[in-house]
Motif scaffolding. Structure first.
Motif, PDB file in Angstrom:
ATOM      1  N   ILE A 160       0.813  -1.220   0.000  1.00 17.08           N
ATOM      2  CA  ILE A 160       0.000   0.000   0.000  1.00 17.08           C
ATOM      3  C   ILE A 160       0.847   1.271   0.000  1.00 17.08           C
ATOM      4  O   ILE A 160       0.546   2.202  -0.757  1.00 17.08           O
ATOM      5  N   PRO A 161       1.913   1.375   0.804  1.00 20.69           N
ATOM      6  CA  PRO A 161       2.732   2.597   0.715  1.00 20.69           C
ATOM      7  C   PRO A 161       3.307   2.844  -0.681  1.00 20.69           C
ATOM      8  O   PRO A 161       3.351   3.986  -1.148  1.00 20.69           O
ATOM      9  N   HIS A 162       3.716   1.784  -1.371  1.00 18.20           N
ATOM     10  CA  HIS A 162       4.249   1.944  -2.729  1.00 18.20           C
ATOM     11  C   HIS A 162       3.156   2.363  -3.711  1.00 18.20           C
ATOM     12  O   HIS A 162       3.378   3.216  -4.575  1.00 18.20           O
ATOM     13  N   LEU A 163       1.983   1.770  -3.581  1.00 14.41           N
ATOM     14  CA  LEU A 163       0.881   2.118  -4.482  1.00 14.41           C
ATOM     15  C   LEU A 163       0.417   3.552  -4.274  1.00 14.41           C
ATOM     16  O   LEU A 163       0.148   4.268  -5.235  1.00 14.41           O
ATOM     17  N   THR A 164       0.313   3.980  -3.022  1.00 13.01           N
ATOM     18  CA  THR A 164      -0.125   5.355  -2.774  1.00 13.01           C
ATOM     19  C   THR A 164       0.911   6.363  -3.258  1.00 13.01           C
ATOM     20  O   THR A 164       0.548   7.442  -3.725  1.00 13.01           O
ATOM     21  N   GLU A 165       2.184   5.994  -3.203  1.00  7.93           N
ATOM     22  CA  GLU A 165       3.221   6.874  -3.736  1.00  7.93           C
ATOM     23  C   GLU A 165       3.074   7.014  -5.248  1.00  7.93           C
ATOM     24  O   GLU A 165       3.170   8.108  -5.794  1.00  7.93           O
ATOM     25  N   ARG A 166       2.808   5.897  -5.925  1.00  5.82           N
ATOM     26  CA  ARG A 166       2.599   5.943  -7.378  1.00  5.82           C
ATOM     27  C   ARG A 166       1.373   6.755  -7.753  1.00  5.82           C
ATOM     28  O   ARG A 166       1.339   7.401  -8.792  1.00  5.82           O
ATOM     29  N   LEU A 167       0.347   6.683  -6.917  1.00 12.72           N
ATOM     30  CA  LEU A 167      -0.877   7.427  -7.201  1.00 12.72           C
ATOM     31  C   LEU A 167      -0.767   8.897  -6.825  1.00 12.72           C
ATOM     32  O   LEU A 167      -1.632   9.687  -7.154  1.00 12.72           O
ATOM     33  N   GLY A 168       0.292   9.268  -6.127  1.00  9.86           N
ATOM     34  CA  GLY A 168       0.499  10.674  -5.798  1.00  9.86           C
ATOM     35  C   GLY A 168      -0.114  11.111  -4.482  1.00  9.86           C
ATOM     36  O   GLY A 168      -0.468  12.273  -4.320  1.00  9.86           O
ATOM     37  N   PHE A 169      -0.229  10.208  -3.523  1.00  7.37           N
ATOM     38  CA  PHE A 169      -0.757  10.570  -2.213  1.00  7.37           C
ATOM     39  C   PHE A 169       0.099  11.685  -1.632  1.00  7.37           C
ATOM     40  O   PHE A 169       1.323  11.600  -1.634  1.00  7.37           O
ATOM     41  N   PRO A 170      -0.520  12.764  -1.131  1.00  4.38           N
ATOM     42  CA  PRO A 170       0.247  13.933  -0.706  1.00  4.38           C
ATOM     43  C   PRO A 170       1.022  13.770   0.604  1.00  4.38           C
ATOM     44  O   PRO A 170       1.753  14.668   0.992  1.00  4.38           O
ATOM     45  N   GLY A 171       0.886  12.654   1.274  1.00  2.00           N
ATOM     46  CA  GLY A 171       1.629  12.422   2.508  1.00  2.00           C
ATOM     47  C   GLY A 171       2.342  11.088   2.458  1.00  2.00           C
ATOM     48  O   GLY A 171       2.398  10.442   1.425  1.00  2.00           O
ATOM     49  N   SER A 172       2.904  10.715   3.584  1.00  2.00           N
ATOM     50  CA  SER A 172       3.542   9.407   3.641  1.00  2.00           C
ATOM     51  C   SER A 172       2.593   8.413   4.310  1.00  2.00           C
ATOM     52  O   SER A 172       1.811   8.782   5.180  1.00  2.00           O
ATOM     53  N   VAL A 173       2.657   7.179   3.870  1.00  2.00           N
ATOM     54  CA  VAL A 173       1.838   6.116   4.441  1.00  2.00           C
ATOM     55  C   VAL A 173       2.778   5.195   5.199  1.00  2.00           C
ATOM     56  O   VAL A 173       3.712   4.654   4.628  1.00  2.00           O
ATOM     57  N   LYS A 174       2.526   5.045   6.480  1.00  2.00           N
ATOM     58  CA  LYS A 174       3.394   4.220   7.322  1.00  2.00           C
ATOM     59  C   LYS A 174       2.782   2.847   7.530  1.00  2.00           C
ATOM     60  O   LYS A 174       1.585   2.719   7.768  1.00  2.00           O
ATOM     61  N   LYS A 175       3.630   1.840   7.426  1.00  2.00           N
ATOM     62  CA  LYS A 175       3.159   0.469   7.626  1.00  2.00           C
ATOM     63  C   LYS A 175       2.582   0.277   9.019  1.00  2.00           C
ATOM     64  O   LYS A 175       1.616  -0.456   9.186  1.00  2.00           O
ATOM     65  N   SER A 176       3.131   0.963  10.007  1.00  2.00           N
ATOM     66  CA  SER A 176       2.678   0.768  11.389  1.00  2.00           C
ATOM     67  C   SER A 176       1.214   1.142  11.567  1.00  2.00           C
ATOM     68  O   SER A 176       0.470   0.439  12.246  1.00  2.00           O
ATOM     69  N   TRP A 177       0.768   2.244  10.919  1.00  2.00           N
ATOM     70  CA  TRP A 177      -0.641   2.582  11.099  1.00  2.00           C
ATOM     71  C   TRP A 177      -1.559   1.847  10.146  1.00  2.00           C
ATOM     72  O   TRP A 177      -2.762   1.842  10.335  1.00  2.00           O
ATOM     73  N   LEU A 178      -1.021   1.143   9.195  1.00  3.37           N
ATOM     74  CA  LEU A 178      -1.847   0.230   8.404  1.00  3.37           C
ATOM     75  C   LEU A 178      -2.105  -1.059   9.178  1.00  3.37           C
ATOM     76  O   LEU A 178      -3.181  -1.644   9.095  1.00  3.37           O
ATOM     77  N   ILE A 179      -1.103  -1.489   9.922  1.00  2.00           N
ATOM     78  CA  ILE A 179      -1.239  -2.717  10.699  1.00  2.00           C
ATOM     79  C   ILE A 179      -2.137  -2.509  11.912  1.00  2.00           C
ATOM     80  O   ILE A 179      -2.935  -3.369  12.267  1.00  2.00           O
ATOM     81  N   THR A 180      -2.022  -1.347  12.552  1.00  2.00           N
ATOM     82  CA  THR A 180      -2.823  -1.049  13.754  1.00  2.00           C
ATOM     83  C   THR A 180      -3.872   0.005  13.429  1.00  2.00           C
ATOM     84  O   THR A 180      -3.988   1.008  14.134  1.00  2.00           O
ATOM     85  N   ALA A 181      -4.642  -0.223  12.386  1.00  3.72           N
ATOM     86  CA  ALA A 181      -5.600   0.779  11.896  1.00  3.72           C
ATOM     87  C   ALA A 181      -6.684   1.118  12.908  1.00  3.72           C
ATOM     88  O   ALA A 181      -7.247   2.209  12.870  1.00  3.72           O
ATOM     89  N   ASN A 182      -6.984   0.230  13.827  1.00  6.79           N
ATOM     90  CA  ASN A 182      -8.069   0.480  14.777  1.00  6.79           C
ATOM     91  C   ASN A 182      -7.607   1.197  16.040  1.00  6.79           C
ATOM     92  O   ASN A 182      -8.416   1.439  16.924  1.00  6.79           O
ATOM     93  N   SER A 183      -6.349   1.566  16.126  1.00  8.25           N
ATOM     94  CA  SER A 183      -5.887   2.290  17.312  1.00  8.25           C
ATOM     95  C   SER A 183      -6.192   3.775  17.157  1.00  8.25           C
ATOM     96  O   SER A 183      -6.338   4.298  16.053  1.00  8.25           O
ATOM     97  N   SER A 184      -6.264   4.462  18.275  1.00  5.77           N
ATOM     98  CA  SER A 184      -6.685   5.873  18.256  1.00  5.77           C
ATOM     99  C   SER A 184      -5.691   6.776  17.528  1.00  5.77           C
ATOM    100  O   SER A 184      -6.095   7.778  16.937  1.00  5.77           O
ATOM    101  N   HIS A 185      -4.403   6.462  17.539  1.00  2.83           N
ATOM    102  CA  HIS A 185      -3.439   7.314  16.841  1.00  2.83           C
ATOM    103  C   HIS A 185      -3.352   6.991  15.345  1.00  2.83           C
ATOM    104  O   HIS A 185      -2.905   7.819  14.565  1.00  2.83           O
ATOM    105  N   SER A 186      -3.772   5.815  14.925  1.00  2.00           N
ATOM    106  CA  SER A 186      -3.701   5.430  13.514  1.00  2.00           C
ATOM    107  C   SER A 186      -4.993   5.721  12.754  1.00  2.00           C
ATOM    108  O   SER A 186      -4.972   5.977  11.550  1.00  2.00           O
ATOM    109  N   TRP A 187      -6.106   5.672  13.442  1.00  2.00           N
ATOM    110  CA  TRP A 187      -7.416   5.787  12.805  1.00  2.00           C
ATOM    111  C   TRP A 187      -7.563   7.036  11.941  1.00  2.00           C
ATOM    112  O   TRP A 187      -8.008   6.945  10.796  1.00  2.00           O
ATOM    113  N   PRO A 188      -7.208   8.242  12.407  1.00  2.00           N
ATOM    114  CA  PRO A 188      -7.369   9.425  11.542  1.00  2.00           C
ATOM    115  C   PRO A 188      -6.558   9.335  10.253  1.00  2.00           C
ATOM    116  O   PRO A 188      -7.014   9.781   9.200  1.00  2.00           O
ATOM    117  N   ASN A 189      -5.363   8.763  10.323  1.00  2.00           N
ATOM    118  CA  ASN A 189      -4.539   8.611   9.117  1.00  2.00           C
ATOM    119  C   ASN A 189      -5.171   7.645   8.123  1.00  2.00           C
ATOM    120  O   ASN A 189      -5.169   7.892   6.912  1.00  2.00           O
TER     121      ASN A 189
END
Length: 78
Positions: A8-37
């Motif tokens: 997913i981080p590589h795909l979002t980079e190719r698509l031009g996502f304006p920020g960085s995508v971190k693997k840690s918040w993809l893995i823990t998507a349901n935590s309070s610090h990852s959810w907004p991202n």
């Protein structure tokens, strides 16, 4: 695809996502610090799907064999 958290981080980079995508918040998507991202990323992806035709997104995300990147300036938007 081997692991979504790696791809997913590589795909979002190719698509031009304006920020960085971190693997840690993809893995823990349901935590309070990852959810907004994750919500921001999903919202941006929905906007991308509305902007580009599906075949154009496929060309960006999965370029034909032998090509590193597709020049996005050549893509037509709806």
């Amino acid at each position: 695809m081997s692991n979504y958290a790696d791809e997913i981080p590589h795909l979002t980079e190719r698509l031009g996502f304006p920020g960085s995508v971190k693997k840690s918040w993809l893995i823990t998507a349901n935590s309070s610090h990852s959810w907004p991202n994750v919500i921001g990323l999903l919202s941006w992806l929905v906007d991308m799907v509305r902007t580009y035709r599906p075949e154009m997104l496929s060309m960006i995300m999965f370029p034909p064999e032998g090509e590193e990147d597709v020049d996005e300036s050549n893509l037509d938007t709806q």
